[in-house]
Design a protein around this motif. Sequence first.
Motif, short mmCIF file in Angstrom:
data_model
loop_
_atom_site.label_atom_id
_atom_site.label_comp_id
_atom_site.label_asym_id
_atom_site.label_seq_id
_atom_site.Cartn_x
_atom_site.Cartn_y
_atom_site.Cartn_z
N ALA A 1 -7.85 3.33 -13.87
CA ALA A 1 -7.04 3.50 -13.03
C ALA A 1 -7.12 4.33 -11.13
O ALA A 1 -6.75 4.61 -10.60
CB ALA A 1 -6.20 5.04 -13.37
N GLN A 2 -9.00 4.71 -11.30
CA GLN A 2 -9.15 5.44 -9.57
C GLN A 2 -9.87 3.53 -9.25
O GLN A 2 -10.24 4.20 -8.02
CB GLN A 2 -10.16 6.12 -10.44
CG GLN A 2 -9.58 7.75 -10.64
CD GLN A 2 -8.80 8.74 -10.05
OE1 GLN A 2 -9.11 8.08 -9.16
NE2 GLN A 2 -7.81 9.25 -10.83
N HIS B 1 5.58 9.27 -7.14
CA HIS B 1 3.61 9.09 -6.49
C HIS B 1 5.10 8.29 -5.70
O HIS B 1 3.83 7.30 -5.09
CB HIS B 1 3.37 8.74 -7.58
CG HIS B 1 2.37 9.94 -7.97
ND1 HIS B 1 1.42 10.61 -7.81
CD2 HIS B 1 3.11 10.78 -8.95
CE1 HIS B 1 1.50 11.69 -7.99
NE2 HIS B 1 2.00 11.23 -10.21
N GLY B 2 6.07 7.29 -5.83
CA GLY B 2 6.56 6.18 -5.20
C GLY B 2 5.54 4.74 -5.00
O GLY B 2 5.48 4.05 -4.28
N ARG B 3 5.80 5.14 -6.86
CA ARG B 3 4.97 3.64 -7.42
C ARG B 3 5.52 3.12 -8.02
O ARG B 3 6.82 3.25 -8.74
CB ARG B 3 3.98 4.01 -7.76
CG ARG B 3 2.84 4.58 -7.89
CD ARG B 3 2.50 3.99 -6.42
NE ARG B 3 2.15 4.31 -5.13
CZ ARG B 3 1.99 3.74 -4.56
NH1 ARG B 3 1.27 3.14 -4.28
NH2 ARG B 3 2.17 3.98 -2.79
N PHE B 4 4.99 1.33 -7.88
CA PHE B 4 6.21 0.71 -8.98
C PHE B 4 5.92 0.87 -10.47
O PHE B 4 4.54 0.98 -10.34
CB PHE B 4 5.72 -1.01 -8.98
CG PHE B 4 6.79 -2.18 -8.57
CD1 PHE B 4 7.83 -2.34 -8.66
CD2 PHE B 4 5.65 -2.57 -10.44
CE1 PHE B 4 8.93 -3.46 -9.76
CE2 PHE B 4 6.53 -3.47 -11.07
CZ PHE B 4 8.06 -3.71 -10.71
N LEU B 5 7.34 0.26 -11.03
CA LEU B 5 7.55 0.65 -12.76
C LEU B 5 8.04 -0.12 -12.95
O LEU B 5 9.76 -0.27 -12.66
CB LEU B 5 7.06 2.28 -12.98
CG LEU B 5 7.60 2.14 -14.65
CD1 LEU B 5 6.04 1.44 -14.68
CD2 LEU B 5 7.90 3.80 -14.61
N ASP C 1 -9.37 -1.17 -5.72
CA ASP C 1 -8.71 -2.43 -5.21
C ASP C 1 -7.97 -3.17 -6.01
O ASP C 1 -7.47 -4.17 -6.48
CB ASP C 1 -10.01 -3.21 -5.51
CG ASP C 1 -10.84 -3.03 -4.74
OD1 ASP C 1 -10.55 -2.78 -3.56
OD2 ASP C 1 -12.41 -2.69 -4.70
N VAL C 2 -7.71 -2.37 -7.32
CA VAL C 2 -6.55 -2.42 -8.38
C VAL C 2 -5.23 -2.15 -7.89
O VAL C 2 -4.63 -1.09 -7.16
CB VAL C 2 -6.61 -2.12 -9.10
CG1 VAL C 2 -5.73 -2.40 -10.17
CG2 VAL C 2 -7.93 -2.51 -10.08
N ASP C 3 -4.25 -3.14 -7.21
CA ASP C 3 -2.75 -3.29 -6.77
C ASP C 3 -2.20 -2.75 -7.70
O ASP C 3 -1.48 -1.62 -7.71
CB ASP C 3 -2.32 -4.47 -5.98
CG ASP C 3 -3.22 -4.59 -5.26
OD1 ASP C 3 -3.66 -3.99 -4.31
OD2 ASP C 3 -3.91 -6.35 -5.06
N VAL C 4 -2.06 -3.55 -9.50
CA VAL C 4 -1.25 -2.96 -10.81
C VAL C 4 -1.57 -3.23 -11.76
O VAL C 4 -3.15 -4.27 -11.46
CB VAL C 4 0.30 -4.15 -9.55
CG1 VAL C 4 -0.07 -4.92 -10.28
CG2 VAL C 4 0.80 -3.83 -11.64
N VAL C 5 -1.63 -2.27 -12.54
CA VAL C 5 -1.94 -2.52 -13.74
C VAL C 5 -1.10 -3.07 -14.90
O VAL C 5 0.00 -2.13 -15.35
CB VAL C 5 -2.57 -0.82 -13.82
CG1 VAL C 5 -3.65 -1.10 -15.78
CG2 VAL C 5 -4.14 -0.40 -13.15
N ALA D 1 -0.47 8.45 -11.28
CA ALA D 1 -0.59 9.71 -10.83
C ALA D 1 -2.06 9.30 -10.30
O ALA D 1 -2.22 10.12 -9.33
CB ALA D 1 -1.16 10.87 -11.82
N ALA D 2 -2.31 8.23 -10.50
CA ALA D 2 -3.60 8.12 -9.78
C ALA D 2 -3.30 7.20 -8.41
O ALA D 2 -4.29 6.71 -7.64
CB ALA D 2 -4.76 7.37 -10.48
N GLY D 3 -1.90 6.05 -7.96
CA GLY D 3 -1.27 5.68 -6.89
C GLY D 3 -1.52 4.34 -7.80
O GLY D 3 -0.82 3.42 -6.80
N ARG D 4 -1.42 4.00 -9.11
CA ARG D 4 -1.53 2.75 -9.48
C ARG D 4 0.01 2.11 -9.68
O ARG D 4 0.60 2.96 -10.07
CB ARG D 4 -2.46 2.57 -10.18
CG ARG D 4 -4.05 2.44 -10.26
CD ARG D 4 -5.01 1.69 -9.79
NE ARG D 4 -4.41 1.55 -8.18
CZ ARG D 4 -4.94 2.80 -7.31
NH1 ARG D 4 -6.26 3.39 -7.79
NH2 ARG D 4 -4.63 3.39 -5.95
N ASN D 5 0.51 0.89 -8.97
CA ASN D 5 1.53 0.80 -9.69
C ASN D 5 1.36 -0.48 -11.08
O ASN D 5 0.40 -0.04 -11.50
CB ASN D 5 2.22 -0.99 -8.77
CG ASN D 5 2.40 -0.39 -6.96
OD1 ASN D 5 3.30 0.39 -7.37
ND2 ASN D 5 1.43 -0.89 -6.39
#
Length: 340
Positions: A63-64, A117-121, A67-71, A89-93
């Motif tokens: 999660a931290q 957080h304005g993240r894609f889900l 370099d990861v754009d999406v999980v 919460a860590a800012g990952r999509n």
Amino acid sequence: MTAESVRWGILATGGIAAAFTADLVDLPDAEVVAVASRREETAKAFAERFGIPRAYGDWEALAQDADVDVVYVATPHSTHRAAAGLCLAAGRNVLCEKAFTLNTREAEELVALSREHGRFLMEAMWMYCNPLVRRLKTLVDDGAIGDVRTVQADFGLAGPFPPSHRLRDPAQGGGALLDLGVYPISFAQLLLGEPSDVAARAVLSDEGVDLQTGALLSWEGGALASVHCSITGGTATIASVTGSQGRIDIPSGFFHPDRFVLHRDGHDPEEFVADPADGPRNSLKHEAREVMRALRAGETESPLVPLDGSLAVMRTLDAIRDRIGVRYPDEDTAPELTPA
């Protein structure tokens, strides 16, 4: 993201994670850069199998990873809320496997986190991204069979599954409904939206999960859907949509079809066949492509798998579980539902 690729992290190392990763590494604009498991040796074995450069023995590290754009979250249903929530919460999509969560409350929490957080889900409802299913929906929406009157769909596995299997384990959200029933329910709601009433019956295991469930969904306009799921018998996995001016029949594997037949009143049957260029019928590439398209467009949810639609399916799953008496350990009490 780079100009050339979207960088993926894989959270979990089970069968569906392996299937998704195998499809992902074939996409020229996707790069799998990290994988995480609760055991470092498991993550390392998965990384070696797919040529992934980083392997983590805990979810937090993935999660931290900036370099990861999406999980891609591929854990059991019971940990979707925790795993996807940690990443958001860590800012990952996040692309999260279905069923989206254990219940509506957890799904609402994930949606709220993504928006905060304005993240894609997106829920990994790959059926919605399948080109032939999209073609079917367009035909129905355009009135090819008139007003939809009934939807029928089933999904069952033969088993037998021992009590130790995850499908029999209440702590992992076991049972037929969340694993298999989510498909026919999502198919019906793709075409008709959220039902206004739900009736259901089930056969429960000694552990308290549903071995097989049948549900009748109804809509204010008079449409009905009959859906069935089972982990005690392999069903035909077919679907049919009947309208006021015709019907559409989908053969085995309705959730990833290679063809369907349109029957319009007064016309010869018309067969629609999957384009070979789209790849194998069981490909998970379509949902991966949709995620990457949305990320490049700056979207925080997909129009093909909208979050409100995933929440609506979770409400139906909750209603069915209420009718059949299935509750999971430590699950917060769901809102009171009107008896069928």
